[in-house]
Design an enzyme around this catalytic site. Structure first.
Site, short mmCIF file in Angstrom:
data_model
loop_
_atom_site.label_atom_id
_atom_site.label_comp_id
_atom_site.label_asym_id
_atom_site.label_seq_id
_atom_site.Cartn_x
_atom_site.Cartn_y
_atom_site.Cartn_z
N ALA A 1 -27.67 2.72 -13.77
CA ALA A 1 -26.62 2.23 -14.68
C ALA A 1 -25.34 3.06 -14.56
O ALA A 1 -24.65 3.33 -15.54
CB ALA A 1 -27.14 2.22 -16.12
N LYS B 1 -18.93 3.32 6.90
CA LYS B 1 -18.63 3.95 5.62
C LYS B 1 -19.02 5.43 5.64
O LYS B 1 -18.33 6.29 5.09
CB LYS B 1 -19.36 3.21 4.49
CG LYS B 1 -18.82 3.57 3.13
CD LYS B 1 -19.30 2.66 2.04
CE LYS B 1 -18.85 3.19 0.69
NZ LYS B 1 -19.54 2.57 -0.42
N ASN C 1 -15.04 13.10 1.77
CA ASN C 1 -15.70 13.63 0.57
C ASN C 1 -15.89 15.15 0.55
O ASN C 1 -15.50 15.80 -0.43
CB ASN C 1 -17.03 12.92 0.33
CG ASN C 1 -16.85 11.45 0.02
OD1 ASN C 1 -15.84 10.87 0.39
ND2 ASN C 1 -17.80 10.85 -0.64
O1 PAF Z 1 -16.91 8.20 -1.92
C1 PAF Z 1 -15.79 7.84 -2.23
O2 PAF Z 1 -15.19 8.31 -3.21
C2 PAF Z 1 -15.11 6.73 -1.45
O3 PAF Z 1 -16.04 6.14 -0.63
C3 PAF Z 1 -13.87 7.17 -0.67
C4 PAF Z 1 -13.61 6.20 0.46
C5 PAF Z 1 -13.98 8.56 -0.09
C6 PAF Z 1 -12.64 7.04 -1.53
O4 PAF Z 1 -12.61 7.85 -2.64
#
Ligand code: PAF
Length: 298
Positions: free
Chosen positions: A7, A179, A187
């Protein structure tokens, strides 16, 4: 009934957009079975605010599609509890970030229809009871196990009732890698440097390591048969997303700021593990993994 396990922002987004009488949450095993429905305010892309209320399911016998929106590290344990209670033919769609958790689920339940999704929908919760649909994108869904191959179209058509752009994907693994590359390049740097995505681009720590990181990832992708791509092209993909999401706090930086465990083991940590299996050195991924782990609770 479509059951939603997890959630957080993404689970709440699906719950808010699916037909009201068709979506409900599956609670954590230790949750109070008599808990009141989950209520929150949903702010649409247009800025309209809608009050959402969705029940918690006491049993999963009527779940005919299961969306799993838990954090990558919580997924196996959550499914070990719930899957024995979910009918065998029910398709399970995994929405986890990174890689590693999806393969672990497919390996644990090869005879179940397990699918994975990769989405660029953006949702966040500035406060626990307020969900913002911050940006729309695309969601691709594809089979991870053989029994899922015949289920992809029907899962996509049920998810399409949200009005979001959902597509079937024959090759979901390369899509998940696309991705992963962006997450691996944005990140950890934003978490370590404690900055929004766009600020990376001028930071020395990023500039010192990004080319070597992209070289490591390109070698892994080639060895895995995903894609042969020049490291410079990967860097361009990462920097384009950082520029397009310049003001965003990445999910990993958000986790650190909130004192939560990050998904590093499923992003750069996954790449380190893969490198070990394939005999490809990954010192930059290791450095980023170590530094993020030093910042977060284990
Ligand atoms: O994990 C994330 O926050 C997103 O996938 C990204 C693309 C880094 C954008 O904030």
């Amino acid at each position: 009934m479509i059951g939603i396990l997890g959630a957080g922002s993404l689970g709440r987004l699906w719950a808010a957009l699916l037909p009201e009488d068709q979506a409900a949450f599956l609670p954590r095993p230790d949750a109070d079975p008599a808990a009141p429905p989950l209520r929150y305010t949903f702010e649409s892309l247009q800025g309209d605010e809608i009050n959402v209320s969705r029940p918690w399911l006491g049993s999963a016998g009527d779940v005919t599609l299961l969306l799993v929106t838990t954090k990558a590290g919580d997924t196996l344990a959550a499914l070990r509890h719930w899957l024995p209670r979910v009918p065998e033919p029910t398709p399970v769609v995994l929405f986890q970030n990174g890689l590693g958790s999806q393969q672990a689920v497919a390996k644990a339940w090869p005879m179940r229809p397990i699918l994975a999704a990769s989405t660029t929908e953006g949702a966040n919760r500035p406060t626990p009871d307020h969900l913002i649909h911050a940006g729309t994108g695309d969601t691709w869904v594809g089979a991870l196990t053989r029994p899922a191959e015949s289920q992809t179209c029907s899962a996509v058509s049920r998810l399409s009732t949200t009005g979001l752009a959902i597509h079937t994907e024959e090759q979901i693994l390369p899509r998940l890698w696309q991705k992963l590359v962006v997450n691996a390049g944005i990140n950890p740097f934003t978490a370590i440097l404690d900055c929004p995505n766009g600020d990376l681009l001028t930071q020395n720590f990023f500039l010192e390591h990004i080319d070597a990181l992209c070289t490591e990832i390109a070698e892994l992708m080639a060895a895995e048969g995903i894609e042969r791509v020049a490291p410079a092209e990967l860097r361009q993909r990462i920097e384009t997303v950082a520029r397009n999401t310049a003001r965003n706090t990445s999910s990993m930086r958000g986790d650190i700021l909130k004192g939560r465990t990050t998904e590093i083991d499923f992003i750069n940590g996954y790449l380190v593990q893969l490198g070990q299996r394939l005999g490809i050195p990954t010192p930059v991924n290791q450095l980023l993994t170590d530094k993020v782990k030093q910042l977060s609770p284990q």
